[in-house]
Design a protein around this motif. Structure first.
Motif, PDB file in Angstrom:
ATOM      1  N   ALA A  94       1.250  -1.525  -0.518  1.00 12.11           N
ATOM      2  CA  ALA A  94      -0.263   0.146  -0.019  1.00 12.11           C
ATOM      3  C   ALA A  94       0.871   1.303  -0.305  1.00 12.11           C
ATOM      4  CB  ALA A  94      -0.679   0.155   0.830  1.00 12.11           C
ATOM      5  N   ALA A  95       1.929   0.976   1.221  1.00 12.18           N
ATOM      6  CA  ALA A  95       2.942   2.351   0.799  1.00 12.18           C
ATOM      7  C   ALA A  95       3.275   2.761  -0.745  1.00 12.18           C
ATOM      8  CB  ALA A  95       3.856   2.262   1.922  1.00 12.18           C
ATOM      9  N   LEU A  96       3.966   1.680  -1.351  1.00  7.71           N
ATOM     10  CA  LEU A  96       4.208   1.344  -2.829  1.00  7.71           C
ATOM     11  C   LEU A  96       3.419   2.142  -3.545  1.00  7.71           C
ATOM     12  CD1 LEU A  96       7.016  -1.080  -2.654  1.00  7.71           C
ATOM     13  CD2 LEU A  96       8.101   1.141  -2.675  1.00  7.71           C
ATOM     14  N   ASP A  97       1.856   1.468  -3.104  1.00  6.57           N
ATOM     15  CA  ASP A  97       1.457   2.167  -4.257  1.00  6.57           C
ATOM     16  C   ASP A  97       1.163   3.762  -4.451  1.00  6.57           C
ATOM     17  OD1 ASP A  97       1.244   0.092  -5.533  1.00  6.57           O
ATOM     18  OD2 ASP A  97      -0.453  -1.124  -4.745  1.00  6.57           O
ATOM     19  N   PRO A 112      15.668   8.992  -2.112  1.00  4.99           N
ATOM     20  CA  PRO A 112      15.819   9.854  -1.229  1.00  4.99           C
ATOM     21  C   PRO A 112      14.685  10.710  -0.557  1.00  4.99           C
ATOM     22  CG  PRO A 112      18.041  10.227  -2.230  1.00  4.99           C
ATOM     23  CD  PRO A 112      16.883   9.341  -2.795  1.00  4.99           C
ATOM     24  N   GLU A 113      13.231  10.937  -2.373  1.00  7.77           N
ATOM     25  CA  GLU A 113      12.341  11.155  -1.790  1.00  7.77           C
ATOM     26  C   GLU A 113      11.166  10.106  -1.695  1.00  7.77           C
ATOM     27  OE1 GLU A 113      11.719  13.523  -5.584  1.00  7.77           O
ATOM     28  OE2 GLU A 113      13.376  15.027  -5.643  1.00  7.77           O
ATOM     29  N   LEU A 114      11.376   9.590  -2.397  1.00 10.34           N
ATOM     30  CA  LEU A 114      10.455   8.266  -2.259  1.00 10.34           C
ATOM     31  C   LEU A 114      11.103   7.590  -1.016  1.00 10.34           C
ATOM     32  CD1 LEU A 114       8.729   5.957  -3.580  1.00 10.34           C
ATOM     33  CD2 LEU A 114      11.029   4.523  -3.884  1.00 10.34           C
ATOM     34  N   LYS A 115      11.645   7.477  -0.134  1.00 18.37           N
ATOM     35  CA  LYS A 115      11.952   6.968   0.932  1.00 18.37           C
ATOM     36  C   LYS A 115      11.611   7.421   2.073  1.00 18.37           C
ATOM     37  CE  LYS A 115      16.083   6.669   4.386  1.00 18.37           C
ATOM     38  NZ  LYS A 115      15.213   7.757   5.194  1.00 18.37           N
ATOM     39  N   GLU A 116      11.101   9.116   2.192  1.00 21.25           N
ATOM     40  CA  GLU A 116      10.489   9.960   2.763  1.00 21.25           C
ATOM     41  C   GLU A 116       8.673   9.492   2.365  1.00 21.25           C
ATOM     42  OE1 GLU A 116      11.000  13.971   1.232  1.00 21.25           O
ATOM     43  OE2 GLU A 116      13.269  14.059   2.292  1.00 21.25           O
ATOM     44  N   LYS A 117       8.350   9.375   1.300  1.00 20.73           N
ATOM     45  CA  LYS A 117       7.049   8.900   1.654  1.00 20.73           C
ATOM     46  C   LYS A 117       6.543   7.606   1.883  1.00 20.73           C
ATOM     47  CE  LYS A 117       6.676  11.355  -3.352  1.00 20.73           C
ATOM     48  NZ  LYS A 117       6.515  11.306  -4.658  1.00 20.73           N
ATOM     49  N   ILE A 118       6.687   6.895   1.705  1.00 23.52           N
ATOM     50  CA  ILE A 118       7.430   5.426   2.233  1.00 23.52           C
ATOM     51  C   ILE A 118       7.241   5.614   3.849  1.00 23.52           C
ATOM     52  CG2 ILE A 118       8.273   3.214   2.779  1.00 23.52           C
ATOM     53  CD1 ILE A 118       9.464   3.031  -0.270  1.00 23.52           C
ATOM     54  N   GLU A 119       8.351   5.905   4.874  1.00 23.49           N
ATOM     55  CA  GLU A 119       8.718   6.659   6.135  1.00 23.49           C
ATOM     56  C   GLU A 119       6.756   7.557   6.435  1.00 23.49           C
ATOM     57  OE1 GLU A 119      12.334   8.463   6.250  1.00 23.49           O
ATOM     58  OE2 GLU A 119      13.743   6.846   6.903  1.00 23.49           O
TER      59      GLU A 119
END
Length: 182
Positions: A94-97, A112-119
């Protein structure tokens, strides 16, 4: 004379586990309890039937009986958390979607931007290597970009290729240029 087998209190649970077994390992665990109690086999014979060592068969029996009697916690389902995972596979998906909405249409991903969104979606910190492993776990792969710079000049590059001096020259096998001794 050998001790009689214990585990009479786990007999019904073992029968139920045998009937509901979906894998060979689940069936082996139930049979490790049932064969000595119902068929009268000793531990060595039971181990031979199950294809496991005597020690492993004994450990299977005692572990099952302890779980059935409530002395140990029951095993977690595969859909629950993995060994030391902080999130379930469904929560990761769900986080990746949510974070990769633009990536499916060909947008460039910046980790790094993706990491912040997932966190933000998961509610806890995730390492960069964890993000890469999560992407691999859910079927995302790195697609290498072309070897051209986006602001490069393709015509100038082709002109340079055609007019550049050849570095390697093919020589005849018996020519003096090909003789290393001189």
């Amino acid at each position: 004379m050998a001790r009689p087998f214990t585990g009479q209190g786990s007999l019904e649970a073992a029968r139920k586990a045998r009937d509901e077994a979906r894998t060979a390992d689940e069936l082996r665990i139930a049979l490790a309890v049932l064969l000595p109690l119902e068929a009268g086999l000793n531990l060595t014979q039971t181990a031979l039937v199950l294809g496991r060592s005597r020690h492993t068969t004994c450990a299977l029996r005692t572990d099952f009986c302890a779980r059935a009697s409530g002395l140990r916690a029951t095993r977690r389902k595969k859909t629950e958390l993995r060994n030391r995972a902080q999130s379930t596979l469904q929560a990761e998906a769900a986080a990746l979607d949510a974070a990769l909405a633009g990536a499916a249409q060909g947008a460039v991903l910046v980790i790094p931007e993706l990491k912040e969104k997932i966190e933000a979606h998961l509610g806890h910190s995730v390492s960069l290597s964890g993000v890469y492993r999560m992407l691999a776990r859910h079927g995302w792969r790195k697609v290498a970009p072309d070897t051209e710079h986006p602001q490069g000049n393709a015509q100038a590059r082709e002109a340079w290729k055609k007019n550049s001096r050849p570095i390697w020259r093919k020589c005849a096998p018996d020519s003096p240029d090909n003789n290393p001794s001189g």
